[in-house]
Enzyme design. Structure first.
Site, PDB file in Angstrom:
ATOM      1  N   ASP B  58       0.829  -1.198   0.000  1.00 58.34           N
ATOM      2  CA  ASP B  58       0.000   0.000   0.000  1.00 58.34           C
ATOM      3  C   ASP B  58       0.868   1.253   0.000  1.00 58.34           C
ATOM      4  O   ASP B  58       2.045   1.201   0.350  1.00 58.34           O
ATOM      5  CB  ASP B  58      -0.816   0.060   1.299  1.00 58.34           C
ATOM      6  CG  ASP B  58      -1.861  -1.035   1.354  1.00 58.34           C
ATOM      7  OD1 ASP B  58      -2.157  -1.624   0.317  1.00 58.34           O
ATOM      8  OD2 ASP B  58      -2.372  -1.273   2.461  1.00 58.34           O
ATOM      9  N   LYS B  80      -3.444   3.830  -3.808  1.00 61.13           N
ATOM     10  CA  LYS B  80      -4.492   4.619  -4.464  1.00 61.13           C
ATOM     11  C   LYS B  80      -3.868   5.931  -4.944  1.00 61.13           C
ATOM     12  O   LYS B  80      -3.208   6.627  -4.187  1.00 61.13           O
ATOM     13  CB  LYS B  80      -5.619   4.949  -3.479  1.00 61.13           C
ATOM     14  CG  LYS B  80      -6.308   3.752  -2.905  1.00 61.13           C
ATOM     15  CD  LYS B  80      -7.543   3.376  -3.711  1.00 61.13           C
ATOM     16  CE  LYS B  80      -8.257   2.188  -3.090  1.00 61.13           C
ATOM     17  NZ  LYS B  80      -7.447   0.936  -3.084  1.00 61.13           N
ATOM     18  N   MET B 194      -9.881   6.562   8.221  1.00 67.19           N
ATOM     19  CA  MET B 194     -10.122   7.276   6.959  1.00 67.19           C
ATOM     20  C   MET B 194     -11.310   8.221   7.046  1.00 67.19           C
ATOM     21  O   MET B 194     -12.140   8.278   6.141  1.00 67.19           O
ATOM     22  CB  MET B 194     -10.346   6.250   5.826  1.00 67.19           C
ATOM     23  CG  MET B 194      -9.115   5.401   5.550  1.00 67.19           C
ATOM     24  SD  MET B 194      -9.466   3.937   4.486  1.00 67.19           S
ATOM     25  CE  MET B 194     -10.204   2.784   5.664  1.00 67.19           C
TER      26      MET B 194
END
Lengths: 279, 279
Positions: B58, B80, B194
């Protein structure tokens, strides 16, 4: 009054001398030892242990981990014992403060994480009240190890959008007064610490509050240890599954537990339903 | 289609050759890298990383941790990204399986714990479906590190009898459809992963469901990293407190957060109430 607590008080007497001589102040570190496997100790916890002069530890911490402290570090077990003197939390708090005021590097070593049902917060408050430096070092809490060993994710897309940690054992040995309707909501993993002896009552409360008796459940005893044991059941079958099991245990209740790989037990055909829930 | 995914597919083509030659089967290990501080890696995670031939990671995993893998291990970021190709979960699943079938030792390295909002369960299922060995190594999840850094226990006698982990960010970028009445119950810590960009909406939902706007709350950005930042507020003030903060963050809401030591912000005199609740 135990010998160790007595020494703690004597130690307090030495403080003034230590301070008068300009001795470096001690400190307390609340260290999470992880779930039991020495390899699940963090590097930071290992370093803290290697620098300890006093290690005050729970009964859950295995010998292989205690052996990582220096040979001449003092080790004090404050394990809960049925037959012998058990330390009250207030005695442990006083002991930690007294050793630190004596100028010692104190490690308070706890199974799992110090701030998840470890009463670390109370020890932290006692240190702060006494002006003693106190640092917490987090650890892998048992529920995470149980999920990892079983291959059962505590959160899982479509099956567990949240996970809640509770304790199954109140101070009086009974089932605690938990928020059962919240815990009974579907699509949610409940991790119950210290719930082996109260497993049947916990299952009853959850079902009375509306949780499906067919919900996949998992008991993990001695998570991450060589003798770890994992037993699967439905929520309705949890009491029967807990029969005969002994040791530190986690109960995990929730749809995602259908993914667990276990030694014994079964979910009674719930798997299809769990898969459907995830679709 | 990205280059790496393309290579993954090519790798699948090699499987048959590998198997025909009796090559040892590969495997996937879902490894929790902990919250960011390399010292909060477990010894087991470190060993897995040192034995890795491929590390699929990640964006949250810092370079100091990635550097612990062998120099010749292949490193693939599936972070991401706003501007570039992001890997779909299905692509990551296929990539892991393909590398393992090629006979490689694959580490899927995730911030925190692989089974707490890490989508590790989906990767595990993909491996099982493909007959690939898959093991999970638990890690210190960010909420534990945030509590430890702040000196704020996630559970605390009289102030937090349970802790629930949720995510504040749904797949569509909006606030997820959580069980707000359950999360709004007092005497309970809610750890929101998050949730920085949705902090205001989350606070609104919690208050609409009955949680006291004066509940002590804490934002911890980059928990355990050198640039960690902790900001205190009341629940009602959470949106304002989140203003200008950036990076991976935990929101912690609950009475026990009154104990936190912070860089900025205040609980607006709630401390007395929290102390009362604990008495």
């Amino acid at each position: 009054m135990s010998k160790s607590a007595g020494r703690g008080k004597a130690a307090t007497g030495l403080v003034v001398l230590g301070e008068a001589r300009g001795r470096a102040p001690g400190r307390v570190r609340l260290v999470g030892a992880g779930p039991g496997d020495p390899e699940l100790l963090t590097l930071k916890a290992l370093k803290a242990l290697q620098a300890a002069q006093v290690v005050v530890h729970d009964g859950l911490v295995p010998d292989e981990i205690l052996a990582l402290a220096p040979a001449d570090a003092r080790r004090i077990s404050v394990a809960k014992r049925k037959s012998r003197h058990s330390y009250a939390q207030s005695e442990i708090n006083r002991m930690l403060v007294a050793f630190a005021l004596e100028g010692l590097e104190v490690v308070r070593l706890k199974g799992g994480d110090p701030f998840i049902f470890g009463r670390g917060g109370e020890e932290l408050e006692a240190c702060r009240a006494a002006g003693v430096e106190c640092e917490a070092i987090p650890g892998v809490t048992a529920a995470l190890a149980a999920g990892a060993s079983a291959g059962a994710p505590l959160t899982h897309r479509g099956a567990a959008q949240a996970v809640t940690f509770v304790t199954g054992h109140a101070a009086d040995g009974q089932v605690p007064d938990l928020d059962w309707p919240s815990l009974a909501r579907a699509n949610h993993t409940v991790a119950i610490y210290m719930g082996l002896t109260t497993a049947g009552l916990i299952a009853e409360r959850l079902m009375a509050a509306g949780r499906d008796g067919a919900t996949p459940s998992l008991i993990v005893v001695d998570a991450s240890r060589p003798h770890e044991r994992r037993v699967a059941s439905t929520l309705a079958g949890l009491a029967a599954a807990a029969q005969g099991l002994e040791g530190p245990a986690l109960l995990l209740v929730g749809e995602a537990m259908a993914l667990a790989q276990v030694d014994a037990g079964a979910y009674g055909g719930y798997e299809g339903a769990a898969m459907e829930a995830k679709a």
